[in-house]
Design a protein around this motif. Sequence first.
Motif, mmCIF file in Angstrom:
data_model
loop_
_atom_site.group_PDB
_atom_site.id
_atom_site.type_symbol
_atom_site.label_atom_id
_atom_site.label_comp_id
_atom_site.label_asym_id
_atom_site.label_seq_id
_atom_site.Cartn_x
_atom_site.Cartn_y
_atom_site.Cartn_z
ATOM 1 N N GLN A 122 -96.411 2.959 -106.499
ATOM 2 C CA GLN A 122 -96.810 4.213 -105.862
ATOM 3 C C GLN A 122 -97.442 5.149 -106.879
ATOM 4 O O GLN A 122 -97.068 5.149 -108.060
ATOM 5 C CB GLN A 122 -95.590 4.926 -105.254
ATOM 6 C CG GLN A 122 -94.947 4.218 -104.081
ATOM 7 C CD GLN A 122 -93.754 4.985 -103.549
ATOM 8 O OE1 GLN A 122 -93.211 5.877 -104.212
ATOM 9 N NE2 GLN A 122 -93.331 4.649 -102.346
ATOM 10 N N THR A 137 -107.514 14.611 -92.881
ATOM 11 C CA THR A 137 -107.787 13.202 -93.155
ATOM 12 C C THR A 137 -109.022 12.771 -92.375
ATOM 13 O O THR A 137 -109.259 13.245 -91.268
ATOM 14 C CB THR A 137 -106.604 12.304 -92.759
ATOM 15 O OG1 THR A 137 -106.298 12.511 -91.366
ATOM 16 C CG2 THR A 137 -105.380 12.611 -93.592
ATOM 17 N N ASP A 156 -90.845 11.272 -94.996
ATOM 18 C CA ASP A 156 -92.161 10.839 -94.546
ATOM 19 C C ASP A 156 -92.558 11.630 -93.295
ATOM 20 O O ASP A 156 -92.253 11.234 -92.171
ATOM 21 C CB ASP A 156 -92.130 9.334 -94.251
ATOM 22 C CG ASP A 156 -93.527 8.754 -94.019
ATOM 23 O OD1 ASP A 156 -94.492 9.535 -94.011
ATOM 24 O OD2 ASP A 156 -93.628 7.526 -93.849
ATOM 25 N N TYR A 158 -95.811 12.521 -92.554
ATOM 26 C CA TYR A 158 -97.146 12.137 -92.090
ATOM 27 C C TYR A 158 -97.506 10.791 -92.713
ATOM 28 O O TYR A 158 -97.281 10.568 -93.902
ATOM 29 C CB TYR A 158 -98.188 13.195 -92.485
ATOM 30 C CG TYR A 158 -99.571 12.896 -91.950
ATOM 31 C CD1 TYR A 158 -99.932 13.289 -90.674
ATOM 32 C CD2 TYR A 158 -100.507 12.234 -92.730
ATOM 33 C CE1 TYR A 158 -101.195 13.010 -90.172
ATOM 34 C CE2 TYR A 158 -101.770 11.957 -92.233
ATOM 35 C CZ TYR A 158 -102.121 12.347 -90.961
ATOM 36 O OH TYR A 158 -103.361 12.067 -90.473
ATOM 37 N N ASN A 159 -98.065 9.907 -91.905
ATOM 38 C CA ASN A 159 -98.393 8.569 -92.374
ATOM 39 C C ASN A 159 -99.756 8.177 -91.814
ATOM 40 O O ASN A 159 -100.045 8.425 -90.642
ATOM 41 C CB ASN A 159 -97.314 7.575 -91.907
ATOM 42 C CG ASN A 159 -97.389 6.261 -92.640
ATOM 43 O OD1 ASN A 159 -98.409 5.583 -92.618
ATOM 44 N ND2 ASN A 159 -96.299 5.888 -93.297
ATOM 45 N N THR A 160 -100.597 7.578 -92.655
ATOM 46 C CA THR A 160 -101.953 7.232 -92.212
ATOM 47 C C THR A 160 -102.029 5.892 -91.492
ATOM 48 O O THR A 160 -103.112 5.475 -91.085
ATOM 49 C CB THR A 160 -102.912 7.201 -93.417
ATOM 50 O OG1 THR A 160 -102.465 6.203 -94.345
ATOM 51 C CG2 THR A 160 -102.963 8.548 -94.099
ATOM 52 N N THR A 161 -100.913 5.219 -91.312
ATOM 53 C CA THR A 161 -100.926 3.893 -90.699
ATOM 54 C C THR A 161 -101.399 3.930 -89.240
ATOM 55 O O THR A 161 -102.181 3.078 -88.801
ATOM 56 C CB THR A 161 -99.532 3.258 -90.762
ATOM 57 O OG1 THR A 161 -99.112 3.176 -92.126
ATOM 58 C CG2 THR A 161 -99.540 1.865 -90.166
ATOM 59 N N ASP A 162 -100.951 4.922 -88.491
ATOM 60 C CA ASP A 162 -101.202 4.930 -87.048
ATOM 61 C C ASP A 162 -102.275 5.908 -86.607
ATOM 62 O O ASP A 162 -102.429 6.141 -85.404
ATOM 63 C CB ASP A 162 -99.895 5.257 -86.307
ATOM 64 C CG ASP A 162 -98.810 4.220 -86.565
ATOM 65 O OD1 ASP A 162 -99.158 3.027 -86.664
ATOM 66 O OD2 ASP A 162 -97.630 4.600 -86.668
ATOM 67 N N PRO A 171 -103.573 0.903 -93.895
ATOM 68 C CA PRO A 171 -103.449 2.355 -93.724
ATOM 69 C C PRO A 171 -104.438 3.155 -94.573
ATOM 70 O O PRO A 171 -104.294 4.362 -94.740
ATOM 71 C CB PRO A 171 -102.020 2.600 -94.203
ATOM 72 C CG PRO A 171 -101.809 1.585 -95.284
ATOM 73 C CD PRO A 171 -102.573 0.362 -94.853
#
Length: 202
Positions: A122, A137, A156, A158-162, A171
């Motif tokens: 990371q 984003t 976590d 916020y996540n860019t995967t979805d 992601p």
Amino acid sequence: LGFLGREVVLDNASGLWSQVAVTPPMTPRVQRSCPQCETPPPRPLLAGPMELVVSSGGVVHRSAASGSGRLDVKVEGHRAQTRSTWSLGPLSGSTSTQYDYDGCGRFLLTLHPTAQPVDWLQLVVPLRLSEARLLHTVTDYIRENFAGSIPPGEGDVYNTTDITRYQLPGPFVPYIFVGGAERGMAFFANNDKDWLAAEPAF
């Protein structure tokens, strides 16, 4: 390193930023009403140094605590270049950065082969909450890019995967901004090359 309106302090071990401070511009109203006023002091954006974190064999190694290496800096004309070689647990590598006069940096992180398996790696960028309340984003889908307040909470949030995308592999996102209305930090990349070491299993 000093650039237009910002100062960058580098970590001697990893070549990443220990701190970046942005000098707020004086507004035209202040300049007219107070010609003798001094430039506002720089505002630090980071809550702590950027660091690499690697997990290998169930053991987590952090560059801020256990990294070691050497940093070389070269300044020429309107450009500055830095290169560091570092080791972190079973992993070693180098960080090369080329800075333009406005502080925009092109980072190249090179990882050397290792005999011991690496579980994950990371890059941690701890921003000050007082300076980082907004998020933007960008993917390859029009009118669906998120721009707004960072969701509240711990962990976590916020996540860019979805997030909505067309053909862009997740992601990965090519651009993300975290900051406030006046200043912040933006990350961007040309493509997703070398972001995933292997195809994800579905």
